[in-house]
Design a protein around this motif. Structure first.
Motif, PDB file in Angstrom:
ATOM      1  N   PRO A 193       2.551  17.004 -10.106  1.00 38.56           N
ATOM      2  CA  PRO A 193       2.937  16.131  -8.994  1.00 38.56           C
ATOM      3  C   PRO A 193       4.360  15.601  -9.112  1.00 38.56           C
ATOM      4  CG  PRO A 193       1.473  14.975 -10.487  1.00 38.56           C
ATOM      5  CD  PRO A 193       1.489  16.407 -10.938  1.00 38.56           C
ATOM      6  N   PHE A 194       4.902  15.639 -10.316  1.00 40.89           N
ATOM      7  CA  PHE A 194       6.250  15.124 -10.515  1.00 40.89           C
ATOM      8  C   PHE A 194       7.267  16.249 -10.711  1.00 40.89           C
ATOM      9  CE2 PHE A 194       3.218  12.027 -12.320  1.00 40.89           C
ATOM     10  CZ  PHE A 194       3.411  11.005 -11.409  1.00 40.89           C
ATOM     11  N   GLY A 195       6.807  17.485 -10.472  1.00 37.81           N
ATOM     12  CA  GLY A 195       7.693  18.625 -10.659  1.00 37.81           C
ATOM     13  C   GLY A 195       7.808  19.468  -9.423  1.00 37.81           C
ATOM     14  N   GLU A 196       7.071  20.593  -9.417  1.00 34.77           N
ATOM     15  CA  GLU A 196       7.246  21.581  -8.352  1.00 34.77           C
ATOM     16  C   GLU A 196       6.408  21.307  -7.113  1.00 34.77           C
ATOM     17  OE1 GLU A 196       3.526  23.035 -10.401  1.00 34.77           O
ATOM     18  OE2 GLU A 196       5.351  21.950 -10.922  1.00 34.77           O
ATOM     19  N   ALA A 197       5.707  20.202  -7.037  1.00 32.95           N
ATOM     20  CA  ALA A 197       4.809  19.944  -5.916  1.00 32.95           C
ATOM     21  C   ALA A 197       5.569  19.838  -4.598  1.00 32.95           C
ATOM     22  CB  ALA A 197       4.020  18.667  -6.163  1.00 32.95           C
ATOM     23  N   ALA A 198       4.961  20.406  -3.548  1.00 32.74           N
ATOM     24  CA  ALA A 198       5.487  20.286  -2.197  1.00 32.74           C
ATOM     25  C   ALA A 198       4.727  19.189  -1.468  1.00 32.74           C
ATOM     26  CB  ALA A 198       5.337  21.620  -1.465  1.00 32.74           C
ATOM     27  N   GLU A 199       5.247  18.751  -0.337  1.00 28.93           N
ATOM     28  CA  GLU A 199       4.598  17.669   0.404  1.00 28.93           C
ATOM     29  C   GLU A 199       3.176  18.049   0.806  1.00 28.93           C
ATOM     30  OE1 GLU A 199       4.366  13.865   1.528  1.00 28.93           O
ATOM     31  OE2 GLU A 199       6.071  14.815   0.521  1.00 28.93           O
ATOM     32  N   ALA A 200       2.956  19.351   1.076  1.00 25.62           N
ATOM     33  CA  ALA A 200       1.627  19.809   1.479  1.00 25.62           C
ATOM     34  C   ALA A 200       0.615  19.712   0.344  1.00 25.62           C
ATOM     35  CB  ALA A 200       1.708  21.251   1.980  1.00 25.62           C
ATOM     36  N   ALA A 220       0.832  -1.211   0.000  1.00 26.22           N
ATOM     37  CA  ALA A 220       0.000   0.000   0.000  1.00 26.22           C
ATOM     38  C   ALA A 220       0.860   1.252   0.000  1.00 26.22           C
ATOM     39  CB  ALA A 220      -0.929  -0.010   1.213  1.00 26.22           C
ATOM     40  N   ARG A 221       1.897   1.253   0.823  1.00 24.99           N
ATOM     41  CA  ARG A 221       2.793   2.406   0.879  1.00 24.99           C
ATOM     42  C   ARG A 221       3.521   2.591  -0.454  1.00 24.99           C
ATOM     43  NH1 ARG A 221       3.920   7.104   3.587  1.00 24.99           N
ATOM     44  NH2 ARG A 221       3.618   6.099   5.617  1.00 24.99           N
ATOM     45  N   ASP A 222       3.949   1.497  -1.072  1.00 28.67           N
ATOM     46  CA  ASP A 222       4.642   1.580  -2.354  1.00 28.67           C
ATOM     47  C   ASP A 222       3.718   2.153  -3.424  1.00 28.67           C
ATOM     48  OD1 ASP A 222       6.918   0.851  -4.203  1.00 28.67           O
ATOM     49  OD2 ASP A 222       5.348  -0.417  -5.063  1.00 28.67           O
ATOM     50  N   TYR A 223       2.441   1.740  -3.406  1.00 29.95           N
ATOM     51  CA  TYR A 223       1.482   2.271  -4.373  1.00 29.95           C
ATOM     52  C   TYR A 223       1.315   3.771  -4.193  1.00 29.95           C
ATOM     53  CZ  TYR A 223      -2.777   2.702  -7.136  1.00 29.95           C
ATOM     54  OH  TYR A 223      -3.688   3.083  -8.078  1.00 29.95           O
ATOM     55  N   TYR A 224       1.247   4.197  -2.957  1.00 27.55           N
ATOM     56  CA  TYR A 224       1.110   5.631  -2.667  1.00 27.55           C
ATOM     57  C   TYR A 224       2.309   6.404  -3.207  1.00 27.55           C
ATOM     58  CZ  TYR A 224       0.889   9.912   0.190  1.00 27.55           C
ATOM     59  OH  TYR A 224       0.859  11.220   0.620  1.00 27.55           O
ATOM     60  N   GLU A 225       3.499   5.881  -3.001  1.00 32.88           N
ATOM     61  CA  GLU A 225       4.708   6.593  -3.436  1.00 32.88           C
ATOM     62  C   GLU A 225       4.852   6.601  -4.959  1.00 32.88           C
ATOM     63  OE1 GLU A 225       6.448   8.346  -1.546  1.00 32.88           O
ATOM     64  OE2 GLU A 225       5.805   7.644   0.438  1.00 32.88           O
ATOM     65  N   ARG A 226       4.399   5.551  -5.615  1.00 28.47           N
ATOM     66  CA  ARG A 226       4.577   5.455  -7.071  1.00 28.47           C
ATOM     67  C   ARG A 226       3.469   6.140  -7.863  1.00 28.47           C
ATOM     68  NH1 ARG A 226       3.806   1.112  -9.168  1.00 28.47           N
ATOM     69  NH2 ARG A 226       3.110  -0.209  -7.456  1.00 28.47           N
ATOM     70  N   ASN A 227       2.368   6.493  -7.180  1.00 26.65           N
ATOM     71  CA  ASN A 227       1.223   7.096  -7.874  1.00 26.65           C
ATOM     72  C   ASN A 227       0.820   8.408  -7.221  1.00 26.65           C
ATOM     73  OD1 ASN A 227       0.199   4.793  -9.853  1.00 26.65           O
ATOM     74  ND2 ASN A 227       0.776   3.821  -7.916  1.00 26.65           N
ATOM     75  N   ASP A 255       0.470  11.278  -8.303  1.00 26.47           N
ATOM     76  CA  ASP A 255      -0.469  12.118  -9.058  1.00 26.47           C
ATOM     77  C   ASP A 255      -1.922  11.837  -8.676  1.00 26.47           C
ATOM     78  OD1 ASP A 255       0.285   9.594 -10.325  1.00 26.47           O
ATOM     79  OD2 ASP A 255      -1.146  10.130 -11.887  1.00 26.47           O
ATOM     80  N   ARG A 256      -2.195  10.682  -8.116  1.00 25.08           N
ATOM     81  CA  ARG A 256      -3.564  10.335  -7.727  1.00 25.08           C
ATOM     82  C   ARG A 256      -3.950  10.921  -6.367  1.00 25.08           C
ATOM     83  NH1 ARG A 256      -5.602   4.538  -8.132  1.00 25.08           N
ATOM     84  NH2 ARG A 256      -7.499   5.794  -8.105  1.00 25.08           N
TER      85      ARG A 256
END
Length: 208
Positions: free
Chosen positions: A144-151, A121-128, A130-131
């Motif tokens: 989501p793969f560029g300038e996005a911050a954790e927030a 589940a954690r791996d899915y979250y990290e790999r996706n 953008d969802r």
């Protein structure tokens, strides 16, 4: 019409069950040439046989597992099949799940049997990622793969249940397909009722 469309472990599946499904599901083909129409109807009969056989196999699987399907629907009450289900499952399995209470109960049982590891589940979250953008990040068009911050992302804890549910459903569907492949090994089809993709008949086509 008398006789059987298939034998499941030596027991007959009546042609009448296939005929009833064909009457309930209108033909989609609009062929006008006699030879083309005849071919389309042969393939439709073979397709319907697969749906009925899947229902029969699911009934037996439920009985073996002590599962009790809900009351049967009549063939004329066959449920609508969503296009997304056809795309995800193939037309035969999607129609079988719409037609067969036993198949739906079996699929639900297989989904509930799945154990989704926390690491998956954690791996899915990290790999996706953008969802899992926040609504605000989506409105701003955040990459989501560029300038996005954790927030800009929904916290894992907030979406974990959804991820586990999705992965469990996917695993359950795979288990259903695996079961069906094994269960079909005991099926012998009557002439004219073979799988529509069976290369042993001359007008086969790959249609799931």
């Amino acid at each position: 019409m008398t006789g059987h469309a298939a034998l499941v472990n030596g027991e007959a599946v009546a042609k009448g069950r296939v005929d009833a499904l064909l009457e309930a599901v209108p033909a989609r083909d609009r062929e006008t040439r006699p030879e083309a129409l005849a071919r389309a109807e042969r393939q439709r009969r073979r397709w319907a046989t697969q749906v009925v056989v899947t229902d029969e196999l699911a009934r037996r699987a439920c009985a073996d597992r002590g599962l009790k399907p809900p009351a049967e629907v009549s063939p004329t009450q066959v449920l609508a099949v969503a296009e997304t289900d056809v795309a995800d499952l193939g037309s035969i399995v999607a129609a079988a799940l719409a037609h067969s209470p036993a198949a739906r109960v079996l699929l639900d049982h297989l989904e509930r049997e799945q154990n989704v590891p926390e690491a998956a589940a954690r791996d899915y979250y990290e790999r996706n990622r953008d969802r899992f953008l926040t609504p605000d990040a989506l409105r701003r068009g955040t990459d989501p793969f560029g300038e996005a911050a954790e927030a800009d992302f929904l916290p894992y804890e907030d979406v974990r249940a959804r991820i586990v549910g999705e992965l469990g459903r996917a695993a359950g569907r795979r288990a259903f397909f695996d079961w069906l492949d094994r269960a079909r090994a005991g099926v012998v089809y009557a002439h004219g009722y073979e799988h529509p993709g069976d290369p042993s008949h001359p007008d086969h086509e790959h249609r799931h």
